[in-house]
Design a protein around this motif. Structure first.
Motif, mmCIF file in Angstrom:
data_model
loop_
_atom_site.group_PDB
_atom_site.id
_atom_site.type_symbol
_atom_site.label_atom_id
_atom_site.label_comp_id
_atom_site.label_asym_id
_atom_site.label_seq_id
_atom_site.Cartn_x
_atom_site.Cartn_y
_atom_site.Cartn_z
ATOM 1 N N PHE A 121 0.846 -1.191 0.000
ATOM 2 C CA PHE A 121 0.000 0.000 0.000
ATOM 3 C C PHE A 121 0.884 1.244 0.000
ATOM 4 O O PHE A 121 1.894 1.302 0.702
ATOM 5 N N ASP A 171 -2.498 5.107 -2.854
ATOM 6 C CA ASP A 171 -3.746 4.494 -2.403
ATOM 7 C C ASP A 171 -4.551 5.409 -1.494
ATOM 8 O O ASP A 171 -5.769 5.517 -1.637
ATOM 9 N N TRP A 298 -9.223 9.377 -0.775
ATOM 10 C CA TRP A 298 -8.879 8.381 -1.793
ATOM 11 C C TRP A 298 -9.673 8.700 -3.059
ATOM 12 O O TRP A 298 -10.629 9.478 -3.039
ATOM 13 N N LEU A 308 -8.246 -1.834 -0.195
ATOM 14 C CA LEU A 308 -8.277 -0.462 0.309
ATOM 15 C C LEU A 308 -9.448 -0.239 1.265
ATOM 16 O O LEU A 308 -9.359 0.602 2.153
#
Length: 329
Positions: A121, A171, A298, A308
């Protein structure tokens, strides 16, 4: 009376572009074409696609042959490349088609298992966000005992953060709501007041600091660019006051050690104040001031990404259970 047109005389038609015949081997070229048209640079596109420049140049040649169009032409400014008119139209039609392919292969939430998943990530956070989220998140990742699940954290660099989020290069990003790019999905994690950090036994005592006294002290400013002028100075200016900043540091890790051995003071959000440091004490601001709100953001394209979704849930849990999110009464 006009004579009828001879049937043998050919009719004039407007030129038409030949319809390309896509083979199975040509389909991956469309992914390369999408990146090439986004970057308008073979060098940058090759880096994103993790291929060599000669290999991508060969793909571009095949694409030009396939569509009968140069696709990328020298820019009018004389620097770099620009999409041809046909490429611009093609790009508008290609993007929803690729988005449909991404949706078709998107995994269900049950397909992501943090105990066994192999994934890295990528997070972008300012100094404040990094200081607050990283300790708790690191503990949660290590508790999984999964060597395949990793995390990178970098500072905002002023580049196209929204574009990087859309492309999946980043991310999640963390920061104040006013500094986050527009068009993103976001969630408030916590709000906290500002407090002042000073050395234990400071001559001024440990009472809340008033505005006039605050402005008379010598300050440390925290800024990623080590600027002597910061957010606090802007707020004081609106109140008709100013302060003297004697020292600037890049992040909050240096605050406690610096303040503990001088009469300098530093103003920080309460959730990252060093309450447990023996050499300093934390006092409240005795005048009305803005609060600090930390947000998580995001790209909407990643709303359905199960990995996520899990990471965002971890961040909310970290902040909900962290003593650093405590707000003094």
């Amino acid at each position: 009376m006009h004579k009828p047109q001879s049937q043998s005389q050919p009719q004039r038609r407007s030129p038409m572009r030949a319809t390309p015949s896509l083979r199975g081997a040509d389909l991956p070229l469309l992914l390369s074409l999408n990146v090439l048209l986004e970057e308008c640079s073979v060098t940058r596109a090759a880096a994103r696609l993790h291929v060599s420049q000669p290999a991508l140049s060969a793909q571009l040649s095949r694409l030009r042959q396939l569509f009968g169009d140069p696709l990328l032409v020298p820019a009018e400014s004389g620097r770099g490349l620009a999409p041809s008119p046909f490429a611009l139209k093609l790009h508008r039609r290609l993007q929803p088609a690729l988005a449909g392919l991404n949706a078709a292969v998107r995994f269900d939430a049950d397909d992501f298992d943090p105990a066994s998943a192999v994934r890295t990530f990528h997070i972008v956070a300012n100094n404040t966000g990094a200081a607050v989220i990283l300790p708790g998140l690191a503990r949660r990742l290590l508790a999984l005992s999964n060597k395949g699940l990793r995390l990178t954290l970098s500072a905002p660099d002023g580049a196209d953060l929204a574009g990087r989020l859309e492309k999946g290069e980043v991310d999640l990003c963390f920061g104040t709501a006013c500094l986050l790019p527009s068009g993103l999905s976001s969630r408030e994690l916590t709000t906290t007041p500002y407090v002042m950090v000073q050395r234990a036994g400071h001559p001024r005592g440990a009472a809340p600091v008033g505005l006039e006294e605050y402005c008379a002290l010598d300050h440390v400013n925290v800024a990623r660019d080590s600027s002597l002028h910061g957010f606090m100075d802007e707020q004081l200016y609106r109140l008709g006051h100013s302060r003297h900043t004697a020292l600037a540091v890049r992040d909050f890790s240096a605050v406690a050690a610096t303040v503990a051995h001088s009469d300098l003071v530093c103003t920080v959000p309460a959730f990252i104040a060093p309450y447990d440091h023996a050499g300093v004490e934390v006092v409240e601001l005795g005048f009305p001031f803005l609060t600090y709100t930390l947000c998580m953001a995001w790209h909407p394209n990643s709303d359905g990404d199960p990995g996520l979704q899990w990471l965002r849930a971890q961040m909310q849990d970290v902040m909900a259970g962290s003593p650093r999110a405590w707000t003094p009464a």
